[in-house]
Scaffold this motif. Structure first.
Motif, PDB file in Angstrom:
ATOM      1  N   VAL A 152     -29.629  44.655  24.874  1.00 54.28           N
ATOM      2  CA  VAL A 152     -28.369  45.189  24.356  1.00 54.28           C
ATOM      3  C   VAL A 152     -28.047  44.458  23.056  1.00 54.28           C
ATOM      4  N   ALA A 153     -27.955  45.194  21.965  1.00 57.03           N
ATOM      5  CA  ALA A 153     -27.637  44.613  20.654  1.00 57.03           C
ATOM      6  C   ALA A 153     -26.319  45.196  20.178  1.00 57.03           C
ATOM      7  N   THR A 154     -25.372  44.333  19.891  1.00 59.49           N
ATOM      8  CA  THR A 154     -24.061  44.777  19.412  1.00 59.49           C
ATOM      9  C   THR A 154     -23.842  44.303  17.992  1.00 59.49           C
ATOM     10  N   MET A 155     -23.510  45.251  17.115  1.00 61.92           N
ATOM     11  CA  MET A 155     -23.251  44.952  15.709  1.00 61.92           C
ATOM     12  C   MET A 155     -21.780  45.222  15.432  1.00 61.92           C
ATOM     13  N   ASN A 156     -21.041  44.156  15.180  1.00 60.28           N
ATOM     14  CA  ASN A 156     -19.635  44.277  14.778  1.00 60.28           C
ATOM     15  C   ASN A 156     -19.616  44.405  13.252  1.00 60.28           C
ATOM     16  N   ALA A 157     -19.995  45.602  12.777  1.00 61.62           N
ATOM     17  CA  ALA A 157     -20.341  45.790  11.364  1.00 61.62           C
ATOM     18  C   ALA A 157     -19.155  45.667  10.427  1.00 61.62           C
ATOM     19  N   GLY A 158     -17.964  46.010  10.907  1.00 60.84           N
ATOM     20  CA  GLY A 158     -16.805  46.030  10.014  1.00 60.84           C
ATOM     21  C   GLY A 158     -16.751  47.329   9.226  1.00 60.84           C
ATOM     22  N   SER A 159     -15.557  47.768   8.936  1.00 65.70           N
ATOM     23  CA  SER A 159     -15.400  49.042   8.233  1.00 65.70           C
ATOM     24  C   SER A 159     -15.615  48.864   6.733  1.00 65.70           C
ATOM     25  N   ILE A 160     -16.128  49.891   6.108  1.00 65.77           N
ATOM     26  CA  ILE A 160     -16.211  49.963   4.652  1.00 65.77           C
ATOM     27  C   ILE A 160     -15.623  51.299   4.237  1.00 65.77           C
ATOM     28  N   PRO A 161     -15.036  51.393   3.031  1.00 62.83           N
ATOM     29  CA  PRO A 161     -14.361  52.628   2.630  1.00 62.83           C
ATOM     30  C   PRO A 161     -15.266  53.848   2.726  1.00 62.83           C
ATOM     31  N   ALA A 162     -14.673  54.970   3.095  1.00 59.54           N
ATOM     32  CA  ALA A 162     -15.447  56.207   3.253  1.00 59.54           C
ATOM     33  C   ALA A 162     -16.100  56.640   1.944  1.00 59.54           C
ATOM     34  N   SER A 163     -15.530  56.218   0.811  1.00 60.68           N
ATOM     35  CA  SER A 163     -16.073  56.614  -0.486  1.00 60.68           C
ATOM     36  C   SER A 163     -17.289  55.788  -0.903  1.00 60.68           C
ATOM     37  N   THR A 164     -17.597  54.713  -0.163  1.00 61.42           N
ATOM     38  CA  THR A 164     -18.734  53.863  -0.512  1.00 61.42           C
ATOM     39  C   THR A 164     -20.044  54.645  -0.405  1.00 61.42           C
ATOM     40  N   TRP A 165     -20.957  54.400  -1.333  1.00 64.25           N
ATOM     41  CA  TRP A 165     -22.199  55.178  -1.421  1.00 64.25           C
ATOM     42  C   TRP A 165     -23.030  55.124  -0.149  1.00 64.25           C
ATOM     43  N   VAL A 166     -22.903  54.056   0.630  1.00 66.88           N
ATOM     44  CA  VAL A 166     -23.694  53.931   1.858  1.00 66.88           C
ATOM     45  C   VAL A 166     -23.426  55.095   2.804  1.00 66.88           C
ATOM     46  N   HIS A 167     -22.201  55.609   2.803  1.00 68.25           N
ATOM     47  CA  HIS A 167     -21.835  56.703   3.704  1.00 68.25           C
ATOM     48  C   HIS A 167     -22.393  58.052   3.241  1.00 68.25           C
ATOM     49  N   ASP A 168     -22.762  58.161   1.985  1.00 69.48           N
ATOM     50  CA  ASP A 168     -23.249  59.432   1.467  1.00 69.48           C
ATOM     51  C   ASP A 168     -24.635  59.706   2.048  1.00 69.48           C
ATOM     52  N   PRO A 169     -24.814  60.806   2.814  1.00 75.22           N
ATOM     53  CA  PRO A 169     -26.119  61.057   3.445  1.00 75.22           C
ATOM     54  C   PRO A 169     -27.271  61.144   2.454  1.00 75.22           C
ATOM     55  N   LYS A 170     -26.990  61.609   1.223  1.00 75.59           N
ATOM     56  CA  LYS A 170     -28.057  61.777   0.242  1.00 75.59           C
ATOM     57  C   LYS A 170     -28.323  60.516  -0.581  1.00 75.59           C
ATOM     58  N   VAL A 171     -27.409  59.563  -0.554  1.00 73.54           N
ATOM     59  CA  VAL A 171     -27.571  58.335  -1.351  1.00 73.54           C
ATOM     60  C   VAL A 171     -27.808  57.123  -0.459  1.00 73.54           C
TER      61      VAL A 171
END
Length: 725
Positions: free
Chosen positions: A530-549
């Motif tokens: 079992v691996a738990t990542m408490n990643a923390g939120s980042i803004p929705a506009s950040t490029w990481v969230h963009d499926p193509k980027v």
């Protein structure tokens, strides 16, 4: 080329020699003739750079809270190292640039070489900007005048939010450069304009432009003056272009405003608002965002997606064009605002005393015979001829700066190149780490026969194409995760990979001493992880969230833990099921639970959450096998229960980066097997894709990996879909 940068560590303003940028897709490359020094903004940056650590902390209390939270999770020394590395990052100065287009990127039809344009490019001899951040300069507007375009658009956007009508009384508080331009544009709009400032010279300029200019320093009661001038009504609108820490300005604006008046903030002032004043008058208050609609919207600025004119009449680019048109028709007269014109090499005349400067507008003048050179030799005496293990790095972001380069330097790696998009960060890192060549053209290092291996740390959407280029150039490859964002990209990588050279993905957790200790304890026995990542939120506009980027955080980050569980189990993922919080399946989710079924019967659970407390540890891994349990707490402490001869391992935060890069440098120089088997890399990548498919399909997704006797690049099946080599 030469570019002005600001050091936040030393406070020095430096004319640095950096590689000229390359033209990007959807962008234009400009050779600069003039740039305007924004004294207000740049004075703030220079003074912040000169402040000591305590003064910096007082100016940014929210950053102090982030540092304290990081100390709790990562420890004191890693946090301090991160802070000092951040301060070392150079900041390009300037955002008011004029020059000629010398190249256009793919997909650009609005501009052509030879066009004279104004843009938000920095103080540099060559700048590369997206097409929506530039506007063509009319023939009857000089370069000096065109340099006011971008800063004029800031004032114009404030006016558009104020929405003045002909005959209204508008007050402009703060008659600096933006304030004077704002006031003059309001006069052209048919408004009665009152400008407020303490500087007699600025008040005199304002009066010459038809502005009623008053100063509280002479004893004038500004509120009473405006009340009397408007027959007790008050100002229809107030635009604040001043920069001050006091709350008095916003309070004064509310007092001088008429009932249901509009207050627009363009500058920076204290914002403790008196509710009673705003309530009784039903005042509207709005903060203006830079140049106008489209600013900070990646779709508009970076991807070239324009807003339809019938629905968004004034975008930031259209504001640029409107300012240039006002200058061309003499509705806006900016030449009289120029205090000084200085050759770029003499920039110190402006910046050494910027804190005491009374200038309105300072213009930097650029030489026009500078060649466009994308490569800068940082250490010309360095030579790697006849050596092995020479590295080239593509990407100069935070990971390269704060993690990869320190680890490679500690390992004694031989680095010849660093390639970056702008050249500024790459050059700064080249100087610090004595890297021979800084470039903005990554093909330079791919074509150099001395370079044995390439390390890629660019944005996720570029990984696959750069990996393929490097493999085809015969280089060993290290690429930060993820390897690819789509099946098509993965298939292309499989075709390019021939097995003669190595491909390593930055799954560093398996190289941590904590992971190695657990692996030694559990072997390849059947287990539950079992691996738990408490990643923390980042803004929705950040490029990481963009499926193509960025691909989303599951493909982009959770793949770390798929690989780690694969390492522990000694097997490959057979099937995947993912559930996520929320009503609608989304590839950009970052609150999800992933179930993994392995070929040898092992199971894995990955909890990837972004809604937890930042004060809690980021990562926790639990391994259960044969009535024994091992727990890794944030890669600082590992505890064993039921293991003979082992109970605890404690280190400073160690996620395996140092060991990973040390081993990579050693293997490139001395030879040896791949750090991670290629089929495991492919399996992990496919499993991350399958997690998204599972969420969208609402069930388990099966992976049928190749048998052990198949060579890399053979046909694979994912949920019945065939991937051909």
């Amino acid at each position: 080329m030469k570019q002005l940068i600001q050091s936040f560590k030393t406070g020095a303003t430096i004319l640095e020699e950096v590689p000229a940028p390359q033209v990007s897709r959807g962008g234009i490359l400009i050779q600069t003739s003039r740039s305007l020094v924004s004294l207000g903004t740049e004075r703030m940056l220079v003074e912040f750079g000169k402040a000591n650590l305590v003064q910096k902390a007082r100016q940014q209390p929210e950053k102090v809270r982030q540092v304290l939270d990081k100390i709790k999770t990562d420890g004191l020394m890693p946090t301090l190292e991160a802070v000092f590395n951040k301060l070392e990052q150079p900041l390009p100065l300037g955002y008011c640039n004029v020059g000629k287009v010398i190249a256009v990127g793919e997909g650009v039809t609005e501009f052509k070489p030879g066009d004279r344009v104004a843009s938000n490019g920095p103080h540099a001899e060559f700048v590369s900007v997206p097409k929506h951040l530039a506007a063509r300069v009319p023939d009857d507007v000089s370069d000096d005048e065109a340099a006011f375009t971008v800063i004029g658009a800031i004032g114009l956007q404030g006016i558009r939010l104020c929405n003045p009508t002909f005959g209204e009384t508008i007050v402009v508080i703060g008659l600096g450069l933006i304030g004077l331009i704002t006031a003059e544009l309001l006069v052209a709009n048919g408004c009665r304009v009152i400008g407020v400032d303490l500087d007699p010279a600025k008040l005199e300029i304002a009066r010459a432009k038809g502005i009623i200019a008053i100063s509280p320093a002479t004893g004038t009661d500004v509120v009473k003056y405006i009340t009397e001038l408007t027959n007790g009504v008050g100002a229809d609108g107030i635009i604040i272009t001043a920069s001050a820490k006091t709350d008095d300005i916003i309070a004064q604006a509310a007092t001088m405003s008429r009932k249901r008046g509009r207050i627009i903030l363009v500058g920076v002032v204290g914002l403790h608002i008196n509710r009673a004043a705003f309530y009784e008058k039903e005042l509207s208050f709005q903060v203006s965002c830079s140049y106008g609609p489209g600013r900070y919207d990646e779709g508009y600025e970076q991807k070239g997606q324009d807003y339809p004119l019938p629905f968004v009449r004034w975008t930031e680019q259209r504001n640029f064009e409107a300012v240039l048109q006002a200058i061309a028709t003499c509705k806006l007269r900016v030449a009289s605002l120029i205090t000084e014109k200085v050759p770029l090499e003499d920039y110190r005349q402006i910046y050494e005393h910027i804190g005491q400067s009374r200038s309105i507008a300072s213009i930097l003048v650029y030489p026009q015979n500078t060649p466009h050179t994308p490569v800068v030799q940082i250490v010309p005496e360095a030579s790697f001829a006849g050596t092995k293990g020479v590295l080239g790095i593509i990407g100069a972001g935070n990971f390269t700066k704060m993690t990869m380069l320190p680890a490679l330097q500690k390992a004694g790696a031989r680095i010849k190149y660093i390639a970056s998009a702008s050249g500024v960060t790459g050059t700064a890192l080249a100087r610090k780490h004595r890297i021979a060549i800084s470039t903005t053209n990554h093909n330079e290092l791919l074509q150099d026969p001395e370079v044995d291996a390439v390390l890629i740390t660019t944005r996720h959407n570029t990984h696959a194409s750069m990996v393929i280029q490097a493999l085809q150039a015969g280089k060993h490859v290290f690429v930060e995760k993820p390897l690819a964002l789509t099946r098509d990209e993965l298939e292309a990588i499989q075709r390019a990979y021939k097995g003669r050279i190595t491909l390593t993905v930055g799954f560093n957790r398996r190289f941590s001493p904590h992971a190695r200790q657990v692996k030694e304890l559990v072997g390849n026995a059947a287990m539950n992880v079992v691996a738990t990542m408490n990643a923390g939120s980042i803004p929705a506009s950040t490029w990481v969230h963009d499926p193509k980027v960025g691909g989303g955080r599951i493909i982009g980050e959770a793949c770390h833990f798929i690989d780690l569980i694969t390492y522990f189990t000694g097997s490959r993922v057979k099937a995947v099921c993912m559930n996520a919080m929320g009503l609608h399946p989304s590839s950009t989710t970052d609150n999800a639970t992933i179930l993994l079924r392995y070929e040898n019967g092992a199971t894995g659970v990955i909890n990837y959450f972004a809604n937890g407390s930042r004060a809690y540890a980021k990562e926790r891994i639990e391994v259960y096998t044969q009535e024994r349990t091992a727990i890794i707490d944030n890669f600082r402490v590992t505890q064993g229960y039921g293991f003979k001869g082992f109970s605890k391992l404690k280190t400073s935060l160690d996620k395996g980066h140092s060991a990973q890069f040390r081993l990579f440098a050693e293997r490139v120089q001395q030879g040896g097997p791949s750090l991670i088997p290629f089929n495991e890399i492919v399996n992990t990548t496919l499993a991350s894709f399958a997690a998204i498919e599972s969420l969208q399909q609402g069930g388990w997704v099966s992976l049928q990996p190749p048998s052990d006797n198949e060579e890399p690049g053979d046909i694979m099946y994912v949920n019945g879909a065939q991937l051909k080599a």
